[in-house]
Every structure is written in C-alpha cells, then in structure tokens.
Design a protein around this motif. Structure first.
Motif: not given
Length: 107
Positions: A48-49, A10-13, A4-7
C-alpha cells in the motif's frame, strides 16, 4: 491530498494491525494463525505504501508521523491506554511534520 491520506491511514491500519497480531501470537500465546495473518497484513502494508506518488524517503519519513498518531489511537481504543498530554503534544508535532514533509510547496 485526500488520496494520499487514505493511503497513509490504510497502510497504518495494516502495519499496526499486523504487528498487533504478531504481538498476540508471540506475547499472548495465541495460535500461529494469528502470526500468519499478521505477516500477511504487514506485506499488504508494504504494498500500500508504494501507491503514494512521492519518493520512497519522503513517503516513509512522513509515514512515521502518521504511524505515531495511529499507534496512539490503537493503544487508546484497542488496549484501553488513554494518551496523556505529552502523548497528544507529540502526536500533534508528528502530524505537523507530515504536512511539511509531504505537502510543502517545492521549487
């Protein structure tokens, strides 16, 4: 929880990076290619979200907190604007909110 944190990261980036590329195009006079790359990055952010397992409202509410922290880091590392103590307090509160929204035990 790690996935979940990786998503979220990645979405934030892709969201912040995409917005930044469009900013460079429109505010800094870069070529339209920067804007197109930014638009592609923003589309990827949206896709990604959807990989999160929680419902839409919960994911996007929690993502807001992640976005706050990542935007502060982006401003610090990319734009060279050091966060002050109020920025850091706000970012910590946002992260606490993410933890509550996404991972609190529910009945």
């Amino acid at each position: 929880m790690i996935k979940s944190w990786l998503y979220f990261i990645l979405a934030g980036f892709f969201e912040i990076g995409g917005g930044y590329l469009i900013w460079l195009w429109l505010r800094e006079g870069r070529s339209i290619g920067w804007g197109i790359l930014g638009a592609i990055a923003l589309i990827l952010y949206g896709a990604i979200a959807t990989l999160q397992t929680a419902n839409f409202g919960r994911v996007y509410a929690a993502y807001g907190g992640v976005f706050i922290v990542m935007a502060m880091l982006w401003g610090w590392k990319i734009d060279g604007v050091t966060p002050d103590s109020y920025d850091l307090i706000g970012a910590c509160l946002a992260l606490m909110s993410v933890l509550i929204i996404m991972y609190a035990p529910r009945m």
